[in-house]
Design a protein around this motif. Structure first.
Motif, PDB file in Angstrom:
ATOM      1  N   CYS A   1      49.418  35.459  37.415  1.00 16.19           N
ATOM      2  CA  CYS A   1      49.364  36.935  37.321  1.00 16.19           C
ATOM      3  C   CYS A   1      50.418  37.701  38.082  1.00 16.19           C
ATOM      4  O   CYS A   1      50.603  37.263  39.245  1.00 16.19           O
TER       5      CYS A   1
ATOM      6  N   MET B   1      45.667  34.595  43.537  1.00 18.97           N
ATOM      7  CA  MET B   1      45.713  33.285  42.947  1.00 18.97           C
ATOM      8  C   MET B   1      46.237  31.926  43.911  1.00 18.97           C
ATOM      9  O   MET B   1      45.289  31.166  43.907  1.00 18.97           O
TER      10      MET B   1
ATOM     11  N   SER C   1      40.680  40.222  44.059  1.00 19.61           N
ATOM     12  CA  SER C   1      42.023  40.770  43.619  1.00 19.61           C
ATOM     13  C   SER C   1      42.091  42.105  43.479  1.00 19.61           C
ATOM     14  O   SER C   1      40.945  42.809  43.445  1.00 19.61           O
TER      15      SER C   1
ATOM     16  N   LEU D   1      38.193  37.348  41.470  1.00 19.02           N
ATOM     17  CA  LEU D   1      39.254  36.143  40.744  1.00 19.02           C
ATOM     18  C   LEU D   1      38.560  35.120  41.482  1.00 19.02           C
ATOM     19  O   LEU D   1      38.063  34.835  42.442  1.00 19.02           O
TER      20      LEU D   1
ATOM     21  N   GLY E   1      39.665  34.820  35.702  1.00 15.02           N
ATOM     22  CA  GLY E   1      40.453  36.118  35.956  1.00 15.02           C
ATOM     23  C   GLY E   1      39.545  37.104  35.498  1.00 15.02           C
ATOM     24  O   GLY E   1      38.901  37.416  34.677  1.00 15.02           O
TER      25      GLY E   1
ATOM     26  N   CYS F   1      45.126  42.584  33.052  1.00 11.56           N
ATOM     27  CA  CYS F   1      46.104  41.821  33.433  1.00 11.56           C
ATOM     28  C   CYS F   1      46.199  40.626  32.170  1.00 11.56           C
ATOM     29  O   CYS F   1      45.707  39.709  32.721  1.00 11.56           O
TER      30      CYS F   1
ATOM     31  N   GLU G   1      46.392  36.899  32.967  1.00 15.70           N
ATOM     32  CA  GLU G   1      45.141  36.214  33.457  1.00 15.70           C
ATOM     33  C   GLU G   1      44.310  35.784  32.468  1.00 15.70           C
ATOM     34  O   GLU G   1      43.646  34.943  32.606  1.00 15.70           O
TER      35      GLU G   1
ATOM     36  N   ARG H   1      46.440  32.565  30.662  1.00 18.91           N
ATOM     37  CA  ARG H   1      46.758  31.779  31.434  1.00 18.91           C
ATOM     38  C   ARG H   1      47.728  30.529  31.096  1.00 18.91           C
ATOM     39  O   ARG H   1      47.898  30.297  30.082  1.00 18.91           O
TER      40      ARG H   1
END
Lengths: 380, 180
Positions: free
Chosen positions: A77, A84, A318, A323, A342, A374, A377, A380
């Motif tokens: 992210c 993370m 987050s 998260l 996420g 985001c 996220e 990935r």
């Protein structure tokens, strides 16, 4: 007078059309796309299209040593990388039964809250830009840069710090950094009335964002929404308080909420969260002046470390919500499975698709930014 | 219910009482692991949601276990009231790799089931949308399977090329460079 050979264009009876929104569109958040079916300027259906930023992190992590993944996780992210690192490190610590030294825990909270402020400053700028106010973006990024200077001083890197490692943090804080951070916080507070004037008290923002992209509390709960988006619907859930980690139980902070669940409410919650993060940071800085000791637990040789078999689910709050990292070890030197949960996987896909229905075309970008999805996220 | 029932947190006891063949393992504060047969899982999720306030499906995880030819599916549910996370583990056979969708109990399952279908090839019956999402242009096997070897795929698909630019030769001349 029409010429004789003039033939008017025959429009199809339905005025529905499809618009591909992104990934190279200034109104899209990151490398992401939405296929929007419109009738006039009203969205009939929205289908999200991900994958532009898929880098196969979960697969790659299975082929790296536990310690090597420290360098990979922040990259998942971009705007908010520290949670993370924290989630991954805590999952490994849970598996390995490692106790993080107290000073390292305080430093981690310092990093996490700085990252939250940076992410929210970014979101303010992005959100304002979707309704044509670009000054916010410049001011937000400038303010964020002051925090990045502090990150650089502490970790050597501005974005991907690779600083939080299983067992603690990579190294202790440099001398005098707390004073410089205090100055940055003062500067942020000094600027706050100007930010308010520019955004929250701006008639354009109020008119464009009030009552737009409304999410009710029942919808938010049913669709798995977390973080500021959930709190903007009136539910004061925060992982830091309800499923606490590190030294959060020792800190005093409020959980801001709103009730209307609209775009503006979500931004108001984030604004209040920045204030709370500043409050947390001041407490952390005070503690860090007195708490000493090591910043890393003693670990086995990281190049030949067989993490005990088992599984761990490490949750972190987050800037975007809940998260979580699910880590499975089979007792080997590499993870058997790492899954990244996420928060944007919820509010950036199914939720976005649903609340865009019935929205107007000019609000699509604003709704997406107000949810603070985001895309990295999700991919990935 | 197995012998470990005694260690079940009190607020869960009345829910799990209705289930048989469930193994419950407390995993520290606010974490409970539950192991059960696949056909009992939707009932457990329904009971937890209806009677225990476990409204939030945090995630569904899939783990590939090639030695036993099984997939492990883990359903993480959180209760906003009792502030506890239950991870329900179940095993399904890799062949045919089918399981029932829990979308009608927890809407977030739609995303996770689609993701697991794409990455592991598990088919969830009744899931609203199992179309490709992230790997739209991928036509190979589900890549998260342990049997899919990334390195072998790269070797077969792409040609390796020597990379030896002048700047690297300069470094090598000074005694540095890349170690093979």
């Amino acid at each position: 007078m029409r010429p004789e050979n003039y033939k008017p264009v025959r429009h199809p009876p339905s005025h529905e059309y499809e618009l591909y929104f992104g990934p190279n569109h200034p109104g899209i958040e990151g490398n992401y796309a939405i296929r929007v079916r419109l009738k006039g300027d009203v969205v009939q259906e929205a289908i999200t299209d991900a994958g532009y930023l898929h880098r196969g992190f979960e697969k790659i992590m299975e082929e790296r040593l536990w310690v090597q993944n420290v360098a990979l996780v922040p990259r998942i992210c971009v705007p908010d990388p520290v949670p993370m690192e924290e989630s991954y490190a805590r999952a490994v610590e849970t598996l390995g039964g490692i106790e993080v030294p107290e000073r390292a825990q305080w430093i981690r909270v310092l990093m996490l809250e700085m990252s939250r402020i940076c992410a929210h400053l970014f979101t303010f700028g992005g959100n304002a830009a979707t309704i044509g106010l670009y000054t916010n973006m410049f001011w937000g990024v400038t303010m964020r840069d002051l925090f990045l200077d502090i990150f650089e001083e502490i970790t050597g890197a501005r974005i991907y710090h690779m600083y939080i490692t299983p067992g603690g943090v990579r190294r202790d804080l440099p001398d005098g950094v707390l004073d410089r951070l205090a100055a940055v916080l003062d500067e942020l507070e000094r600027k706050k009335p100007e930010f308010d004037d520019l955004f929250f008290e701006n008639a354009v923002v109020i008119n464009r964002a009030t009552g737009v992209g409304v999410l009710t509390q029942a919808q938010a709960l049913a669709w798995g929404v977390t973080g500021p988006n959930l709190r903007a619907c009136g539910l004061a859930h925060d992982v830091r308080r309800d499923d606490p980690y590190l030294v959060y139980p020792a800190l005093k902070f409020d959980i801001p909420t709103a009730t209307s669940g609209c775009s503006l409410a979500r931004m108001h919650v984030r604004r209040a969260e920045v204030e709370q993060s500043v409050r947390i940071l001041r407490q952390v800085m005070e503690r860090l002046r007195t708490v000493g000791g090591p910043v890393r637990a003693h670990l086995p040789n990281p190049l030949a470390w067989n993490v005990p078999a088992g599984e761990a689910y490490a949750r972190t709050e987050s800037s975007k919500g809940e998260l979580a990292f699910f880590a499975v070890s089979n007792g080997g030197p590499k993870p058997w499975r790492i899954q990244v949960r996420g928060p944007s996987q919820m509010h950036g896909v199914q939720v976005l698709e649903r609340i865009l229905e019935g929205a107007r075309i000019e609000d699509v970008a604003q709704i997406m930014f107000s949810l603070d999805a985001c895309p990295p996220e999700i991919d990935r | 219910m197995t012998s470990q029932r005694a260690s079940v947190p009190a607020q869960l006891d009345h829910i799990l009482h209705e289930m048989s063949e469930v193994r419950v393992t407390p995993k520290g504060e606010r974490r409970v692991r539950v192991d059960l047969a696949a056909d009992r899982l939707p009932t457990l999720l329904q009971l937890l949601k209806g009677h225990g306030g476990f409204l939030h499906l945090s995630s569904i995880s899939c783990v590939d276990w090639p030695e036993t030819d099984e997939f492990e599916l883990v359903y993480h549910v959180w209760s906003y009231e009792s502030k506890m996370l239950i991870s329900a583990h179940t095993l399904i056979a890799k062949s045919p790799g089918r399981f029932v969708s829990v979308y009608d109990i927890h809407a977030p399952a739609g995303f996770y089931e689609r993701d697991i279908h794409e990455m592991y090839g598990v088919h969830f019956e009744g899931s609203p949308n199992l179309n490709k999402f992230i790997l739209t242009s991928w036509h190979g096997p589900p890549p998260m399977l342990k049997s899919f070897d990334t390195r072998a795929y790269v070797d077969e698909t792409y040609a390796w090329r020597d990379y030896n630019p002048q700047w690297l030769k300069d470094i090598a001349a000074k005694g540095g460079g890349i170690e093979e």
